[in-house]
Enzyme design. Structure first.
Site, mmCIF file in Angstrom:
data_model
loop_
_atom_site.group_PDB
_atom_site.id
_atom_site.type_symbol
_atom_site.label_atom_id
_atom_site.label_comp_id
_atom_site.label_asym_id
_atom_site.label_seq_id
_atom_site.Cartn_x
_atom_site.Cartn_y
_atom_site.Cartn_z
ATOM 1 N N TYR A 187 25.177 28.663 25.265
ATOM 2 C CA TYR A 187 26.231 29.524 25.503
ATOM 3 C C TYR A 187 26.704 30.060 26.742
ATOM 4 O O TYR A 187 26.810 29.024 27.602
ATOM 5 C CB TYR A 187 25.846 30.641 24.562
ATOM 6 C CG TYR A 187 27.247 31.416 23.912
ATOM 7 C CD1 TYR A 187 27.947 30.449 22.939
ATOM 8 C CD2 TYR A 187 27.645 32.604 24.291
ATOM 9 C CE1 TYR A 187 29.089 31.280 22.434
ATOM 10 C CE2 TYR A 187 28.811 33.253 23.902
ATOM 11 C CZ TYR A 187 29.549 32.381 22.930
ATOM 12 O OH TYR A 187 30.937 33.036 22.509
ATOM 13 N N ARG A 223 41.795 32.632 23.278
ATOM 14 C CA ARG A 223 41.148 33.171 24.454
ATOM 15 C C ARG A 223 39.751 32.944 24.746
ATOM 16 O O ARG A 223 38.871 33.559 24.082
ATOM 17 C CB ARG A 223 41.407 34.841 24.461
ATOM 18 C CG ARG A 223 41.285 35.504 25.959
ATOM 19 C CD ARG A 223 40.360 36.557 25.880
ATOM 20 N NE ARG A 223 38.930 35.976 25.164
ATOM 21 C CZ ARG A 223 37.864 36.894 25.032
ATOM 22 N NH1 ARG A 223 38.023 38.117 24.768
ATOM 23 N NH2 ARG A 223 36.616 36.475 24.759
ATOM 24 N N LYS A 271 27.815 29.901 19.058
ATOM 25 C CA LYS A 271 27.553 31.393 18.525
ATOM 26 C C LYS A 271 26.831 31.309 17.469
ATOM 27 O O LYS A 271 25.748 32.206 17.187
ATOM 28 C CB LYS A 271 28.869 32.057 18.289
ATOM 29 C CG LYS A 271 28.889 33.270 18.446
ATOM 30 C CD LYS A 271 30.054 34.012 19.503
ATOM 31 C CE LYS A 271 29.528 35.513 19.944
ATOM 32 N NZ LYS A 271 30.419 36.098 20.579
ATOM 33 N N GLU A 284 36.560 35.220 16.296
ATOM 34 C CA GLU A 284 36.011 34.921 17.740
ATOM 35 C C GLU A 284 36.916 34.117 18.735
ATOM 36 O O GLU A 284 37.723 33.387 18.334
ATOM 37 C CB GLU A 284 34.892 33.756 17.487
ATOM 38 C CG GLU A 284 34.223 33.648 18.834
ATOM 39 C CD GLU A 284 33.277 34.828 19.280
ATOM 40 O OE1 GLU A 284 33.005 35.409 18.721
ATOM 41 O OE2 GLU A 284 33.133 34.912 20.482
ATOM 42 N N ASP A 285 37.259 35.039 19.797
ATOM 43 C CA ASP A 285 37.883 34.407 20.882
ATOM 44 C C ASP A 285 39.261 34.100 20.632
ATOM 45 O O ASP A 285 39.924 33.109 20.809
ATOM 46 C CB ASP A 285 37.414 33.444 21.409
ATOM 47 C CG ASP A 285 36.193 33.672 22.481
ATOM 48 O OD1 ASP A 285 35.653 35.152 22.558
ATOM 49 O OD2 ASP A 285 35.656 32.967 23.174
ATOM 50 N N ASP A 322 33.826 39.829 16.953
ATOM 51 C CA ASP A 322 32.438 40.287 17.946
ATOM 52 C C ASP A 322 33.100 40.751 19.265
ATOM 53 O O ASP A 322 32.264 41.517 19.940
ATOM 54 C CB ASP A 322 31.737 38.989 18.030
ATOM 55 C CG ASP A 322 30.607 39.222 18.757
ATOM 56 O OD1 ASP A 322 29.822 40.196 18.670
ATOM 57 O OD2 ASP A 322 30.392 38.585 19.796
ATOM 58 N N ASP A 323 33.969 40.226 19.851
ATOM 59 C CA ASP A 323 34.865 40.641 20.983
ATOM 60 C C ASP A 323 35.054 41.917 20.995
ATOM 61 O O ASP A 323 35.015 42.857 21.988
ATOM 62 C CB ASP A 323 35.849 39.811 21.416
ATOM 63 C CG ASP A 323 35.622 38.223 21.117
ATOM 64 O OD1 ASP A 323 34.780 37.903 21.883
ATOM 65 O OD2 ASP A 323 36.580 37.881 20.164
ATOM 66 N N ASN A 342 33.214 38.618 32.242
ATOM 67 C CA ASN A 342 32.464 37.232 32.412
ATOM 68 C C ASN A 342 33.274 36.098 32.604
ATOM 69 O O ASN A 342 34.859 36.430 32.403
ATOM 70 C CB ASN A 342 32.055 36.893 30.987
ATOM 71 C CG ASN A 342 30.768 37.608 30.531
ATOM 72 O OD1 ASN A 342 30.139 37.886 31.321
ATOM 73 N ND2 ASN A 342 31.016 38.004 29.043
HETATM 74 P P1 NAD Z 1 41.587 41.014 26.843
HETATM 75 O O1 NAD Z 1 42.285 40.189 27.325
HETATM 76 O O2 NAD Z 1 41.883 41.648 25.344
HETATM 77 O O3 NAD Z 1 41.739 42.667 27.912
HETATM 78 C C1 NAD Z 1 41.705 42.404 29.381
HETATM 79 C C2 NAD Z 1 42.523 43.677 29.775
HETATM 80 O O4 NAD Z 1 42.401 43.644 31.038
HETATM 81 C C3 NAD Z 1 43.917 44.102 29.223
HETATM 82 O O5 NAD Z 1 44.147 45.128 28.908
HETATM 83 C C4 NAD Z 1 44.758 43.757 30.506
HETATM 84 O O6 NAD Z 1 45.780 44.732 30.522
HETATM 85 C C5 NAD Z 1 43.453 44.429 31.331
HETATM 86 N N1 NAD Z 1 44.025 43.889 33.036
HETATM 87 C C6 NAD Z 1 44.103 42.678 33.436
HETATM 88 N N2 NAD Z 1 44.343 42.661 34.688
HETATM 89 C C7 NAD Z 1 43.934 43.888 35.182
HETATM 90 C C8 NAD Z 1 44.076 44.647 36.431
HETATM 91 N N3 NAD Z 1 44.209 43.791 37.461
HETATM 92 N N4 NAD Z 1 43.861 45.744 36.581
HETATM 93 C C9 NAD Z 1 43.286 46.443 35.281
HETATM 94 N N5 NAD Z 1 43.325 46.032 34.176
HETATM 95 C C10 NAD Z 1 43.700 44.776 34.059
HETATM 96 O O7 NAD Z 1 40.141 40.474 27.276
HETATM 97 P P2 NAD Z 1 38.770 41.213 26.633
HETATM 98 O O8 NAD Z 1 38.359 40.540 25.354
HETATM 99 O O9 NAD Z 1 38.914 42.736 26.413
HETATM 100 O O10 NAD Z 1 37.795 40.636 27.648
HETATM 101 C C11 NAD Z 1 37.755 41.157 29.230
HETATM 102 C C12 NAD Z 1 36.746 40.865 30.066
HETATM 103 O O11 NAD Z 1 35.496 41.422 29.208
HETATM 104 C C13 NAD Z 1 36.696 39.682 29.957
HETATM 105 O O12 NAD Z 1 36.229 38.864 31.352
HETATM 106 C C14 NAD Z 1 35.360 38.980 29.121
HETATM 107 O O13 NAD Z 1 34.743 38.142 29.472
HETATM 108 C C15 NAD Z 1 34.543 40.341 29.066
HETATM 109 N N6 NAD Z 1 33.812 40.669 27.990
HETATM 110 C C16 NAD Z 1 32.471 40.803 28.257
HETATM 111 C C17 NAD Z 1 31.597 41.211 27.257
HETATM 112 C C18 NAD Z 1 30.237 41.379 27.400
HETATM 113 O O14 NAD Z 1 29.557 41.497 28.435
HETATM 114 N N7 NAD Z 1 29.363 41.476 26.554
HETATM 115 C C19 NAD Z 1 32.019 41.174 25.910
HETATM 116 C C20 NAD Z 1 33.357 40.988 25.633
HETATM 117 C C21 NAD Z 1 34.255 40.872 26.745
#
Ligand code: NAD
Length: 547
Positions: free
Chosen positions: A99, A152, A170, A241-242, A264-265, A404
């Protein structure tokens, strides 16, 4: 539970070519005689332990993680029992290979890695015949479907049909971490085109070469897929997912009260983060009601976490309005406040009355949060002044850099511990190595969704729940947090050791199933010995005896 030894009349080479039945050199002398295998295998009869040791050595000898991934997938394609024995017994080492982060590389190169099809590809051209496509799947008791449209993929953006690596990976974790039967898992790619210019120009791209459909035809494809699942696999749970965030929130909203599904996200991330918050409270001696959360990023992860924190606060007697006011967001345009006119619907419920603030550092100074949570995908945005400010306001500042892969983390574990003189309570999305400061070893926690979704899925399967509710993720978070030991906390680790994942998943599944029974979300009656029933349904990757 062992794999069901149904041979379906298979013998000889057919048996060796069926990944659910194949035992390779582990077929016994008696099985070789009875099943027409004599001569088709080398003479030495190996034990499964011998096979695992050999495979592990081969994996470790491969020059790159991508090579390791390819080798492991090919093992899964020829001998699922052996694959899952290897992954289950070595989960900490194998999870990053099957993964994230390796699966991200694999998706980018999917055209070259793709050997045998795994899962179902459904494209816009298939409208009107999705039901028949589901009927082509060789297993009829599907219970868990992971579906993506590839828009995504992790933090890598639109990878179109190449995103199929994600549902495949997954679902492997459902089996390895929670013992969901491999033949009950179905990966699905809904190919609605891609806006990835490189793929559109690439002769080797495996998906539909067209720009992504965003209109009614897209919704109609999703609807036909969801409806067909209800008919062909009525006991299946669908995990979205994604998907890109506009579709992710919309689809979840549309389907969550109609069919058995979750995202899940949004919801799994919320569960694992809430568990980390609960552990952090054990370390800083605070209560949930006296925290102030500041998120960098207001997307699927950030809003999902905020919504679940609100549920947790409401369970403690805080009003919804007051609970929401404990959660603040900074997105790419600054602090999310009610005077802004550019907010997407999912952000509006957290837009508070407050003067506009245009940077994270100014927001930290203005709000003095107790917990800072990074889910922006923007690396190195938790700068030294910001982390030091958190340490000025808080004896034990909570810093979660969840973006990530590792290269996207808002700060590293080393930075968080160094800038707070070892006082930070830190967690990240991707693993960071142990860090030693002033002779003390810190073990950074990994807020890995795999702590939550496999157990939730197993609980849904065991209870035959018809809906997936936020309460299920809430109880999952509480169970996960309760399994963090004092020893874990003493080392700064706010999640249990990953090696305990099957125990974690079994406990989560029991709690989730109990919610389904208590809330009348199933037609089944709750068995008295629910916990042992759940455990008895978990697949054990040991070989069955065929004779
Ligand atoms: P998403 O695209 O839905 O959201 C991203 C957010 O970040 C948006 O609101 C965007 O406006 C904001 N953003 C972008 N550039 C920015 C900046 N310069 N300053 C402030 N905010 C900014 O994506 P997501 O699904 O919410 O995922 C976001 C991150 O979280 C990814 O890197 C993902 O890998 C990580 N994530 C981690 C876990 C985990 O650790 N368990 C789980 C899910 C997602």
């Amino acid at each position: 539970m062992k794999m069901k030894p149904h041979l379906h009349g298979k013998r000889g080479a057919d048996l060796l070519h069926d990944p659910l039945l194949n035992k390779g050199q582990a077929f016994t002398e008696a099985e070789r005689d009875a099943l027409g295998l004599r001569g088709l295998l080398p003479p030495h009869v190996a034990t499964q332990d011998e096979q695992v040791a050999k495979i592990l050595e081969t994996v470790r000898r491969k020059p790159t993680d991508l090579e390791r991934y390819i080798y492991l997938i090919s093992l899964q394609e020829r001998n699922e029992n052996l694959f899952y024995r290897l992954v289950t017994d070595n989960v900490t080492e194998m999870m990053p290979l099957i993964y994230t982060p390796t699966v991200g590389l694999a998706c980018q190169r999917y055209a070259f890695i793709f050997r045998r099809p795994r899962g179902l590809f459904i494209s816009l051209r298939d409208r009107g015949r999705v039901k028949q496509i589901l009927q082509n799947w060789p297993h009829d008791d599907v219970r868990m479907i992971v579906v993506t449209d590839g828009e995504r993929i992790l933090g890598l953006g639109d990878l179109g049909a190449n995103g199929m690596g994600i549902p495949v990976g997954k679902l492997s974790l459902y089996t390895a971490c929670a013992g969901v039967m491999p033949d009950q898992c179905l990966p699905v790619m809904l190919d609605a085109g891609t806006d990835n210019a490189a793929f559109l120009a690439d002769a080797n791209y495996i998906g539909t070469k067209a720009r992504r459909e965003r209109g009614p035809a897209y919704d109609a494809l999703v609807a036909e897929f969801v409806d067909s699942v209800q008919e062909i696999f009525p006991r299946a749970c669908v995990q979205f997912e994604d998907f890109g965030n506009a579709n992710a929130f919309r689809l979840l909203q549309h389907y969550r009260d109609k069919v058995c599904c979750f995202n899940d996200d949004i919801q799994g991330t919320a569960g694992v983060t809430l568990a980390g918050v609960c552990s952090a409270l054990r370390l800083n001696g605070g209560t949930l009601a006296n925290q102030r959360f500041l998120f960098l990023g207001a997307g699927e992860a950030g809003i999902g976490i905020g919504d679940l924190i609100v549920e947790a606060l409401k369970a403690e007697g805080v009003t919804e309005e007051a609970a929401r006011r404990q959660c603040w967001y900074v997105d790419s345009k600054g602090l999310v406040v009610s005077s802004r006119t550019d907010l997407a619907p999912h952000k509006r419920r957290f837009a508070h009355h407050h003067p506009g603030v245009d940077s994270l550092s100014a927001a930290v100074e203005a709000l003095k949060p107790t917990m800072l949570i990074g889910v922006s995908g923007m690396p190195q945005t938790f700068t030294e002044p910001i982390v030091r400010a958190m340490a000025k306001f808080n004896q034990r500042p909570v810093i979660f850099a969840l973006s990530n892969p590792t290269s996207k983390a808002e700060c590293t574990a080393e930075q968080a511990y160094t800038w707070t003189d070892g006082r930070a309570i830190f967690a990240s999305g991707s693993p960071f190595p142990d860090f030693v400061l002033h002779g003390r070893t810190f073990k950074p926690g990994q807020g890995n969704n795999s702590y939550i979704f496999p157990g939730v899925g197993l609980g849904i399967i065991c209870s035959q729940a018809k809906r997936v509710t936020d309460e299920m993720f809430f109880v999952a978070a509480k169970v996960l947090a309760s399994m963090v030991t004092e020893q874990d906390l003493a080392q700064g680790r706010i999640y249990p050791d990953l090696q305990r994942i099957r125990e974690v998943s079994a406990n989560i599944a029991t709690a989730v199933a109990r919610v389904a029974f208590q809330r009348g979300l199933t037609d089944m009656l709750c068995p008295e010995d629910l916990a042992s029933r759940v455990r008895s349904q978990m697949y054990e990757p040991t070989y069955p005896n065929f004779v």
